[in-house]
Enzyme design. Structure first.
Site, PDB file in Angstrom:
ATOM      1  CG  ASP A 106       2.952   0.454   1.368  1.00  0.00           C
ATOM      2  OD1 ASP A 106       2.815  -0.393   0.483  1.00  0.00           O
ATOM      3  OD2 ASP A 106       2.267   1.482   1.447  1.00  0.00           O
ATOM      4  CG  ASP A 380       2.403   5.972   1.700  1.00  0.00           C
ATOM      5  OD1 ASP A 380       1.937   5.544   0.631  1.00  0.00           O
ATOM      6  OD2 ASP A 380       3.631   5.997   1.944  1.00  0.00           O
ATOM      7  CG  ASP A 384      -1.272   2.943  -1.121  1.00  0.00           C
ATOM      8  OD1 ASP A 384      -1.102   2.238  -2.128  1.00  0.00           O
ATOM      9  OD2 ASP A 384      -0.349   3.505  -0.510  1.00  0.00           O
TER      10      ASP A 384
END
Length: 663
Positions: A106, A380, A384
């Protein structure tokens, strides 16, 4: 621990059973030939002696202390990782880290600092833009101006506060009476407020998505129909900010004569009036660029996945060195055009993914895995979890990560930092490297014990007794093995390419090294026994070839062999500080392994005590006062030869590797 030992255990078991059976059968046949009666040999002392010899071989072949040593090394390594902010939840991740080829990460908070600040805007009415953004979020501000909440929303509240508008004051005048919470699918959020002039709704979100919901725009304070010219101008401003690596959000409003009875997104988010754009910067972490460069040097490909606009993602990707041009970036929506098989072929073209949905992350991970690449994935949010679970190494965020995400992760980053992943890879490689050093050390030394016991059994004399073997395996193998596990990382450990998941502990010539090293150790250990036999003070028939092969017991010869084995295995451990590098390299000379020094001193003192201390030496079958200083010197000298011999072997291995690399 199983994944480190399972290959070694199978080989050891096969070899151990085979040789032990051979010794027992050969011993029985030998007894029949010598005594002329096969039946007598299986009913008398010979069968017992043969059985004891076979048991001694089993003791010699199995490194009893190995499981404990490896467990301790892994525990110490995992603790070291935690000090570097990488919390290992599943032990298999330690091994897999050394094989990692792809790191999908990310952007926000992992590659960047997650400290948003509004630095640019577009729109005719900045005050309206700022107040609308502040009201349409869940971040809060106290009386001293301290903002708490999600970083993006906190930046918007701080932006309004910088223009002398506190969110608390704004809410006092326009309290929230309804909302449609943010959703990653539609990429926007709406709140409904009651004001003195009626009901007003504010909506913020991704510019390209929010513009689709706008039927009007605010131009010079007037509400005008949305036109192609306005849309083009907004697109230009959006790109201008995105090209500066700014995260861009759009804002719009809508008025009602009475509060809407339905607060669903479908009812609220249409016929909106466009207000403007805000551009906020999230500075990249200063250490990440170096970490990404290090990834590239060791053959690990970093991949950035973000919900940002493509232009923003490209700008950050270039800044970090993940990509060099925009052709290496792709939008999440474009992935939907590919079948899974097509994505498997196309995935190598892209290192930046923008406007990505959670399901896209899972497809990206599976595409890389389908190409046989060991893939790590960070995340997070709750959404996900599927992609993290499908990765070879799932990495959760310790600060911003949800409990669900952490629960399915193999590793958690305590600081949410991409550089910590690279640190963990380095630490994982070091742990795996040290475990292999311990395995090679213990397997080669145990092989030497098997060889000398086998030779002694076949030739009908005793070099080491079972108690000697137990001492060697529990003391001389374990202490140096544990010390090897404390070895610092070699200076080239982060210049090596990721190892293949198909590589076992005997790959890359390690099995050959174990065999020839074990053979050499057995040669000098047998030589020590032979020399000790001829140095035996008794003289006479004891020194004849007939007496030698008749199995006449020679106490000093056994003592010399026992001492040589201990010294030689210590020298082997010292040389095993690097499996291929020279013991005399600048790195090795500079980074002394004091744990190994301590193990050498402790093992030497305990072994000498076993030989020289009255009462204790009788346990090992050694008579007090009969072992001379020159026998001690010969034993040490024979053991010392392992250093130059093993160094020559490693030099030849390095030359061979260079030739293969050049070919």
């Amino acid at each position: 621990m199983k994944f480190y030992l399972e290959g070694a255990e199978q080989v050891l078991a096969d070899v151990n059973i085979g040789i032990s059976v051979i010794v027992f059968v050969v011993g029985g046949v030998e007894a029949m030939v010598i005594h002329g009666s096969f039946e007598w040999s299986f009913l008398g002392e010979t069968v017992l002696d043969t059985f004891v010899a076979a048991i001694a071989l089993a003791v010699a072949a199995i490194p009893e202390g190995l499981p404990a040593v490896v467990t301790i090394i892994l525990s110490i390594g995992v603790t070291a990782m935690s000090k570097r902010q990488a919390l290992i939840r599943k032990l298999t991740a330690v091994e897999t880290l050394g094989c990692t080829q792809i790191i999908c990460s990310d952007k926000t908070g992992t590659l960047t600092q997650n400290k948003m600040t509004v630095v640019d805007h577009y729109g005719d009415d900045e005050e309206l833009l700022a107040s609308a953004m502040a009201l349409c979020c869940d971040a809060e501000i106290d009386k001293d101006g301290k903002v708490t909440g999600e970083p993006t929303e906190a930046a918007l509240v701080a932006y309004a506060y910088s223009l002398k508008m506190s969110k608390n004051d704004l809410l006092a005048k326009a309290p929230r009476i309804g909302e449609a919470p943010f959703d990653s699918g539609r990429k926007m959020m709406s709140t409904v407020h009651k004001t003195e002039n009626g009901i007003v709704q504010y909506t913020k979100g991704a510019p390209d998505e929010l513009l689709k919901k706008c039927a009007y725009a605010l131009v010079n304070g007037n509400k005008v129909p949305m036109s192609d010219d306005i849309i083009k101008k907004v697109a230009v401003e959006n790109k201008r900010m995105a090209d500066k690596a700014l995260r861009v959000l759009a804002c719009a409003f809508k008025t009602y004569s009475s509060a809407p009875s339905d607060n669903s997104p479908e009812n609220l988010e249409n016929d909106l009036v466009f207000i403007g754009l805000t551009g906020m910067i999230d500075p990249v972490r200063p250490e990440v660029k170096a970490a990404i460069e290090e990834c590239r040097q060791v053959g690990i490909r970093p991949v950035m996945i973000t919900g940002d606009h493509k232009d923003t993602a490209v700008a950050i990707g270039r800044e970090l060195g993940i990509i060099t041009n925009a052709s290496e970036a792709i939008m999440g929506a474009e992935l939907d055009k590919f079948s899974d098989e097509e994505l498997k072929e196309e995935v190598v073209k892209y290192s930046v993914y923008a406007r990505v949905q959670p399901e896209h992350k899972t497809r990206i991970v599976k595409a890389w895995k389908a190409r046989g690449m060991v893939t790590a994935m960070t995340g997070d949010g709750v959404n996900d979890a599927p992609s993290i679970k499908s990765a070879d190494i799932g990495i959760g965020m310790g600060i911003t990560g949800t409990d669900v995400t952490k629960g399915v992760s193999d590793m958690v980053l305590a600081d949410d930092n991409f550089a910590t992943i690279v640190n963990a890879v380095e630490e994982g490689r070091k742990i795996y490297d040290n475990v292999l050093k311990v395995l090679q050390f213990q397997l080669s030394t145990n092989l030497s014990e098997v060889i000398i016991m086998f030779v002694a059994s076949i030739l009908n004399f005793t070099i080491l007794s079972p108690v000697h073997l137990l001492w060697i395996n529990m003391v001389t193998d374990s202490l140096p093995g544990l010390a090897l596990g404390m070895e610092k990382a070699e200076n080239d450990i982060m210049r090596r390419k990721p190892r293949s998941t198909k590589d076992g502990i005997f790959s890359g010539g390690a099995g050959i090294d174990m065999i020839w090293q074990g053979i050499y150790l057995s040669i000098i250990e047998i030589a020590a026994y032979v020399i000790g036999y001829w140095l035996e003070p008794a003289g006479g028939a004891a020194h004849s070839f007939a007496g030698f092969f008749a199995g006449n017991e020679c106490v000093n010869a056994m003592a010399m062999a026992f001492l040589t084995v201990n010294f030689a295995e210590m020298m082997c451990a010292i040389n095993m500080r690097s499996r291929q590098g020279s013991l005399f390299s600048a790195h090795m000379l500079k980074n002394t392994n004091w744990w190994l020094v301590g193990a050498f001193v402790a093992t030497t003192l305990m072994t000498l005590a076993a030989i020289y201390i009255p009462g204790l030496n009788s346990v090992f079958g050694i008579e007090s006062g009969t072992f001379s200083w020159y026998e001690l010197a010969i034993s040490f000298g024979l053991a010392l030869t392992t250093i130059p011999v093993f160094e020559i072997g490693k030099a030849l291995r390095r030359m061979s590797s260079k030739k293969k690399a050049a070919a």
